[in-house]
Design a protein around this motif. Structure first.
Motif, PDB file in Angstrom:
ATOM      1  N   HIS A  83       0.827  -1.210   0.000  1.00 29.61           N
ATOM      2  CA  HIS A  83       0.000   0.000   0.000  1.00 29.61           C
ATOM      3  C   HIS A  83       0.862   1.261   0.000  1.00 29.61           C
ATOM      4  O   HIS A  83       0.610   2.204  -0.760  1.00 29.61           O
ATOM      5  CB  HIS A  83      -0.920   0.002   1.219  1.00 29.61           C
ATOM      6  CG  HIS A  83      -1.892   1.135   1.226  1.00 29.61           C
ATOM      7  ND1 HIS A  83      -3.173   1.033   0.729  1.00 29.61           N
ATOM      8  CD2 HIS A  83      -1.763   2.424   1.640  1.00 29.61           C
ATOM      9  CE1 HIS A  83      -3.791   2.193   0.840  1.00 29.61           C
ATOM     10  NE2 HIS A  83      -2.956   3.056   1.398  1.00 29.61           N
ATOM     11  N   LYS A  84       1.892   1.270   0.838  1.00 33.97           N
ATOM     12  CA  LYS A  84       2.744   2.460   0.917  1.00 33.97           C
ATOM     13  C   LYS A  84       3.543   2.667  -0.365  1.00 33.97           C
ATOM     14  O   LYS A  84       3.820   3.811  -0.747  1.00 33.97           O
ATOM     15  CB  LYS A  84       3.677   2.351   2.128  1.00 33.97           C
ATOM     16  CG  LYS A  84       2.939   2.453   3.457  1.00 33.97           C
ATOM     17  CD  LYS A  84       3.903   2.549   4.630  1.00 33.97           C
ATOM     18  CE  LYS A  84       3.147   2.799   5.923  1.00 33.97           C
ATOM     19  NZ  LYS A  84       4.042   3.006   7.081  1.00 33.97           N
ATOM     20  N   ARG A  85       3.907   1.586  -1.037  1.00 29.81           N
ATOM     21  CA  ARG A  85       4.589   1.740  -2.317  1.00 29.81           C
ATOM     22  C   ARG A  85       3.663   2.394  -3.330  1.00 29.81           C
ATOM     23  O   ARG A  85       4.101   3.229  -4.136  1.00 29.81           O
ATOM     24  CB  ARG A  85       5.081   0.390  -2.836  1.00 29.81           C
ATOM     25  CG  ARG A  85       5.858   0.522  -4.139  1.00 29.81           C
ATOM     26  CD  ARG A  85       6.685  -0.721  -4.434  1.00 29.81           C
ATOM     27  NE  ARG A  85       5.877  -1.827  -4.925  1.00 29.81           N
ATOM     28  CZ  ARG A  85       6.388  -2.995  -5.324  1.00 29.81           C
ATOM     29  NH1 ARG A  85       7.697  -3.206  -5.255  1.00 29.81           N
ATOM     30  NH2 ARG A  85       5.618  -3.953  -5.764  1.00 29.81           N
ATOM     31  N   GLY A  86       2.383   2.055  -3.275  1.00 24.07           N
ATOM     32  CA  GLY A  86       1.422   2.711  -4.154  1.00 24.07           C
ATOM     33  C   GLY A  86       1.327   4.199  -3.883  1.00 24.07           C
ATOM     34  O   GLY A  86       1.262   5.010  -4.814  1.00 24.07           O
ATOM     35  N   ASP A  87       1.330   4.576  -2.605  1.00 22.07           N
ATOM     36  CA  ASP A  87       1.299   5.999  -2.264  1.00 22.07           C
ATOM     37  C   ASP A  87       2.533   6.719  -2.809  1.00 22.07           C
ATOM     38  O   ASP A  87       2.445   7.837  -3.329  1.00 22.07           O
ATOM     39  CB  ASP A  87       1.242   6.175  -0.746  1.00 22.07           C
ATOM     40  CG  ASP A  87      -0.135   5.886  -0.166  1.00 22.07           C
ATOM     41  OD1 ASP A  87      -1.094   5.716  -0.941  1.00 22.07           O
ATOM     42  OD2 ASP A  87      -0.241   5.820   1.076  1.00 22.07           O
ATOM     43  N   ALA A  88       3.692   6.090  -2.671  1.00 25.67           N
ATOM     44  CA  ALA A  88       4.937   6.709  -3.130  1.00 25.67           C
ATOM     45  C   ALA A  88       4.941   6.871  -4.646  1.00 25.67           C
ATOM     46  O   ALA A  88       5.364   7.919  -5.165  1.00 25.67           O
ATOM     47  CB  ALA A  88       6.132   5.872  -2.683  1.00 25.67           C
ATOM     48  N   ARG A  89       4.472   5.863  -5.359  1.00 28.88           N
ATOM     49  CA  ARG A  89       4.431   5.950  -6.812  1.00 28.88           C
ATOM     50  C   ARG A  89       3.433   6.996  -7.270  1.00 28.88           C
ATOM     51  O   ARG A  89       3.655   7.711  -8.251  1.00 28.88           O
ATOM     52  CB  ARG A  89       4.090   4.581  -7.400  1.00 28.88           C
ATOM     53  CG  ARG A  89       5.227   3.569  -7.270  1.00 28.88           C
ATOM     54  CD  ARG A  89       4.842   2.211  -7.814  1.00 28.88           C
ATOM     55  NE  ARG A  89       5.985   1.303  -7.816  1.00 28.88           N
ATOM     56  CZ  ARG A  89       5.929   0.023  -8.183  1.00 28.88           C
ATOM     57  NH1 ARG A  89       4.769  -0.500  -8.565  1.00 28.88           N
ATOM     58  NH2 ARG A  89       7.017  -0.728  -8.159  1.00 28.88           N
ATOM     59  N   MET A  90       2.314   7.093  -6.562  1.00 22.63           N
ATOM     60  CA  MET A  90       1.340   8.134  -6.886  1.00 22.63           C
ATOM     61  C   MET A  90       1.942   9.522  -6.704  1.00 22.63           C
ATOM     62  O   MET A  90       1.816  10.394  -7.573  1.00 22.63           O
ATOM     63  CB  MET A  90       0.112   7.993  -5.994  1.00 22.63           C
ATOM     64  CG  MET A  90      -0.893   9.130  -6.150  1.00 22.63           C
ATOM     65  SD  MET A  90      -2.002   9.268  -4.729  1.00 22.63           S
ATOM     66  CE  MET A  90      -0.852   9.785  -3.436  1.00 22.63           C
ATOM     67  N   ALA A  91       2.606   9.742  -5.572  1.00 22.65           N
ATOM     68  CA  ALA A  91       3.205  11.049  -5.302  1.00 22.65           C
ATOM     69  C   ALA A  91       4.246  11.398  -6.361  1.00 22.65           C
ATOM     70  O   ALA A  91       4.346  12.559  -6.792  1.00 22.65           O
ATOM     71  CB  ALA A  91       3.844  11.052  -3.914  1.00 22.65           C
ATOM     72  N   GLU A  92       4.980  10.396  -6.816  1.00 14.64           N
ATOM     73  CA  GLU A  92       5.982  10.634  -7.856  1.00 14.64           C
ATOM     74  C   GLU A  92       5.324  11.064  -9.159  1.00 14.64           C
ATOM     75  O   GLU A  92       5.780  12.016  -9.809  1.00 14.64           O
ATOM     76  CB  GLU A  92       6.794   9.359  -8.072  1.00 14.64           C
ATOM     77  CG  GLU A  92       7.915   9.510  -9.101  1.00 14.64           C
ATOM     78  CD  GLU A  92       8.687   8.216  -9.304  1.00 14.64           C
ATOM     79  OE1 GLU A  92       9.530   8.187 -10.221  1.00 14.64           O
ATOM     80  OE2 GLU A  92       8.449   7.246  -8.561  1.00 14.64           O
ATOM     81  N   ARG A  93       4.248  10.389  -9.547  1.00 12.71           N
ATOM     82  CA  ARG A  93       3.548  10.756 -10.780  1.00 12.71           C
ATOM     83  C   ARG A  93       2.888  12.122 -10.678  1.00 12.71           C
ATOM     84  O   ARG A  93       2.920  12.919 -11.617  1.00 12.71           O
ATOM     85  CB  ARG A  93       2.496   9.700 -11.131  1.00 12.71           C
ATOM     86  CG  ARG A  93       3.060   8.533 -11.923  1.00 12.71           C
ATOM     87  CD  ARG A  93       1.968   7.634 -12.460  1.00 12.71           C
ATOM     88  NE  ARG A  93       1.005   8.341 -13.281  1.00 12.71           N
ATOM     89  CZ  ARG A  93      -0.038   7.771 -13.877  1.00 12.71           C
ATOM     90  NH1 ARG A  93      -0.260   6.459 -13.702  1.00 12.71           N
ATOM     91  NH2 ARG A  93      -0.873   8.469 -14.612  1.00 12.71           N
ATOM     92  N   LEU A  94       2.301  12.409  -9.526  1.00 16.31           N
ATOM     93  CA  LEU A  94       1.665  13.718  -9.355  1.00 16.31           C
ATOM     94  C   LEU A  94       2.700  14.834  -9.376  1.00 16.31           C
ATOM     95  O   LEU A  94       2.415  15.943  -9.830  1.00 16.31           O
ATOM     96  CB  LEU A  94       0.881  13.754  -8.043  1.00 16.31           C
ATOM     97  CG  LEU A  94      -0.363  12.857  -7.967  1.00 16.31           C
ATOM     98  CD1 LEU A  94      -1.019  12.976  -6.599  1.00 16.31           C
ATOM     99  CD2 LEU A  94      -1.360  13.216  -9.070  1.00 16.31           C
ATOM    100  N   GLY A  95       3.902  14.527  -8.879  1.00 16.06           N
ATOM    101  CA  GLY A  95       4.961  15.530  -8.899  1.00 16.06           C
ATOM    102  C   GLY A  95       5.392  15.899 -10.306  1.00 16.06           C
ATOM    103  O   GLY A  95       5.908  17.001 -10.532  1.00 16.06           O
ATOM    104  N   ARG A  96       5.199  14.990 -11.252  1.00 13.98           N
ATOM    105  CA  ARG A  96       5.574  15.260 -12.648  1.00 13.98           C
ATOM    106  C   ARG A  96       4.411  15.811 -13.472  1.00 13.98           C
ATOM    107  O   ARG A  96       4.619  16.269 -14.593  1.00 13.98           O
ATOM    108  CB  ARG A  96       6.081  13.978 -13.307  1.00 13.98           C
ATOM    109  CG  ARG A  96       7.314  13.381 -12.666  1.00 13.98           C
ATOM    110  CD  ARG A  96       7.965  12.346 -13.585  1.00 13.98           C
ATOM    111  NE  ARG A  96       7.009  11.328 -14.006  1.00 13.98           N
ATOM    112  CZ  ARG A  96       6.853  10.149 -13.402  1.00 13.98           C
ATOM    113  NH1 ARG A  96       7.582   9.850 -12.337  1.00 13.98           N
ATOM    114  NH2 ARG A  96       5.969   9.273 -13.851  1.00 13.98           N
TER     115      ARG A  96
END
Length: 232
Positions: A62-75
């Motif tokens: 679950h936390k990996r999903g949050d991290a990947r989401m934050a990375e995509r939103l940052g771009r």
């Protein structure tokens, strides 16, 4: 030449290996042991990395999903979007980066069990917090909490809908998400009604004393209370 990539850490390797077994065994001890066997990682080290076995693997997923989401939103280019559009986009990204729908389904089942339900609620809260943080939310008063609580409800209901959605490109899920956000925006308009604001003036004053948690709070509490000044 293709770009060089660093080898996965033991944690990542165990999680990736477990995902091969979760659709069949769920987030279970059997899946954890299979991941240890597949990776060849020493069982003692694996248990040190994930003391609760598959439960901690599910948390890591679950936390990996949050991290990947934050990375995509940052771009992503969010400046041209309205608030509701940015929220819908962020929730959609979060579901897309989850990737394995069956792993999410098994996680929902796990965190619905009484021993793990509080942790499941915490993970949903963290996802809502990650979304608002990525969207640049700066509220530090009670709105910090109401925004995340509301989004947590929208996100969790959308996940459940998504798990049962078999429409092309999950189109029904995105329509459902838009309706939920519209419901929230309608409620916010009702709250702005002068009559409603007078009714809730007292509770709102009390709640206005709440503050968002500090980044480094020695008390390690989820928030803080500021004492009213004599003039208030």
């Amino acid at each position: 030449m293709p770009a060089e990539t660093s080898p996965p850490t033991d944690r990542e390797a165990l999680l990736d290996a477990a995902l091969m077994h979760v659709p069949f065994d769920g987030w279970s001890e059997a899946a954890f042991r299979a991941a240890v066997r597949d990776t060849g990682i020493d069982p003692t080290l694996a248990r040190a990395l994930f003391p609760r076995g598959a439960v901690d693997l599910a948390v890591a997923f679950h936390k990996r999903g949050d991290a990947r989401m934050a990375e995509r939103l940052g771009r992503a280019d969010l400046l041209g979007m309205r608030t509701r559009e940015r929220i819908a986009f962020a929730v959609r990204v979060r579901l897309e980066v989850a990737g394995d729908k069956e792993a999410v389904r098994r996680g929902v089942t796990l965190f619905s069990l009484p021993p793990y339900a509080p942790e499941g609620a915490r993970l949903i809260w963290e996802t809502a917090d990650a979304i608002w943080t990525a969207l640049g939310d700066t509220d530090r008063d009670f709105n910090f909490y109401t925004k995340r609580a509301t989004l947590a409800g929208v996100y969790s209901s959308t996940v459940l809908y998504w798990l049962g959605d078999d429409t092309p490109d999950s189109s029904a899920t995105w329509a459902f998400l838009d309706r939920r956000i519209e419901d929230v925006m309608r409620f916010e308009k009702v709250k702005a009604n002068p009559v409603i604001k007078r009714v809730f003036a007292g509770p709102e004053w009390v709640l206005s004393r709440m503050r968002a948690p500090r980044a480094r709070d020695a008390t390690d509490m989820p928030g803080r209370w500021s004492r009213p000044s004599p003039q208030e």
